[in-house]
Design an enzyme around this catalytic site. Structure first.
Site, mmCIF file in Angstrom:
data_model
loop_
_atom_site.group_PDB
_atom_site.id
_atom_site.type_symbol
_atom_site.label_atom_id
_atom_site.label_comp_id
_atom_site.label_asym_id
_atom_site.label_seq_id
_atom_site.Cartn_x
_atom_site.Cartn_y
_atom_site.Cartn_z
ATOM 1 N N ASP A 1 0.823 -1.208 0.000
ATOM 2 C CA ASP A 1 0.000 0.000 0.000
ATOM 3 C C ASP A 1 0.856 1.256 0.000
ATOM 4 O O ASP A 1 2.030 1.239 0.380
ATOM 5 C CB ASP A 1 -0.913 0.011 1.227
ATOM 6 C CG ASP A 1 -2.254 -0.653 0.958
ATOM 7 O OD1 ASP A 1 -2.516 -1.006 -0.196
ATOM 8 O OD2 ASP A 1 -3.035 -0.827 1.921
ATOM 9 N N LYS B 1 -3.290 3.207 -2.409
ATOM 10 C CA LYS B 1 -4.683 3.630 -2.237
ATOM 11 C C LYS B 1 -4.699 4.722 -1.176
ATOM 12 O O LYS B 1 -4.477 4.467 0.003
ATOM 13 C CB LYS B 1 -5.577 2.469 -1.792
ATOM 14 C CG LYS B 1 -5.722 1.361 -2.827
ATOM 15 C CD LYS B 1 -6.754 0.343 -2.406
ATOM 16 C CE LYS B 1 -8.159 0.901 -2.498
ATOM 17 N NZ LYS B 1 -8.555 1.269 -3.870
ATOM 18 N N MET C 1 -9.309 9.381 8.255
ATOM 19 C CA MET C 1 -9.601 9.942 6.939
ATOM 20 C C MET C 1 -10.533 11.146 7.014
ATOM 21 O O MET C 1 -11.426 11.328 6.198
ATOM 22 C CB MET C 1 -10.185 8.861 6.016
ATOM 23 C CG MET C 1 -9.199 7.740 5.722
ATOM 24 S SD MET C 1 -9.923 6.273 4.926
ATOM 25 C CE MET C 1 -10.572 5.402 6.366
#
Length: 254
Positions: free
Chosen positions: A36, A58, A170
């Site tokens: 990742d 991502k 996030m």
């Protein structure tokens, strides 16, 4: 040819010292490493000489490798008899789409192993020197993503009403709307903090109140990847800063 297997490895928040021994052994044993974007690139020093490295980044707001493509890669290599090591930042089982990958692999008859790790929420709390739970403040912690699959937001009022510490992932780009929504249930002086790049040499820590956290984050250019922590237990970090007469914003070197 015998079917291989897939190991979902939790790379932790960034510092290689925070990897588990089991994670290091899995990486060394892998034939193909799917890594990742937020994983420390130095993790590849643990691989074997023959292992192939494939970056499958991502990140929110950035160009990302489609999830369906990542799952096809895992199936393809595993069905070739290879040991695929899918390396995810933080803990693989928290906001890493592990559920989708596990279901897809099992449907294809491919064995899956999971290696746990340290999530950035725990790294953020450690950076601040606080506990996410505290008998004087709360009895639990809620890990929540700031946006749902349809790009809407969680029920912040319901989450705030629990009285638990909120570890919000996030959410850096939505910190204004998040703090505003939480302030409808919580008081503006509720302790809050943001930790950017938690657990890495680029770590940045910001302690404030719920009423001020968005403005402070904007002033100090705090951005993704970051974890927002809200709740009474986080006030312990603010007390430490005040006791030492230090500025609210703190940085750690490597």
């Amino acid at each position: 040819m015998n079917t291989g297997k897939v190991t979902l490895v939790s790379a932790g928040p960034g510092d290689l010292d925070l990897l588990t021994f089991r994670a290091a052994k899995a990486i060394a044993a892998g034939d193909v490493l799917l890594i990742d974007d937020l994983v420390n690139e130095e993790i590849t020093t643990l691989k074997s000489a023959h292992a192939r490295v494939v970056k499958v980044g991502k990140r929110g707001g950035c160009k990302s490798t489609p999830q369906a493509f990542i799952q096809r890669l895992m199936r393809r290599y595993a069905l070739q008899g290879k040991h695929v090591v899918r390396i995810k930042g933080g803990d693989a089982l928290l906001f890493g789409r592990a559920g989708e990958e596990i279901a897809d692999l099992r449907h294809a008859g491919i064995a899956v192993e999971i290696v746990n790790g340290i999530s950035s929420g725990f790294a953020a709390a450690a950076a601040l020197g606080v506990s996410l739970t505290h008998r004087d403040h709360c009895q639990g912690v809620i890990f929540v993503t700031a946006h749902l699959r349809d790009n809407t937001e969680p029920d912040w009022a319901a989450l705030a009403a629990t009285g638990m510490t909120l570890a919000i992932y996030m959410g850096a780009s939505r910190i204004d709307s998040i703090s505003e929504a939480l302030s409808r249930t919580l008081t503006p002086d509720t302790p809050a903090a943001v930790v950017q790049w938690a657990g890495t040499s680029r770590e940045k820590r910001l302690c404030a109140t719920l009423g001020d956290i968005a403005a402070c984050a904007a002033e100090q250019h705090v951005a993704s990847p970051a974890v927002i922590l809200v709740g009474g237990a986080i006030g312990e970090a603010m007390a430490q800063v005040s006791a030492r007469s230090e500025p609210m914003l703190q940085r750690l070197s490597a």
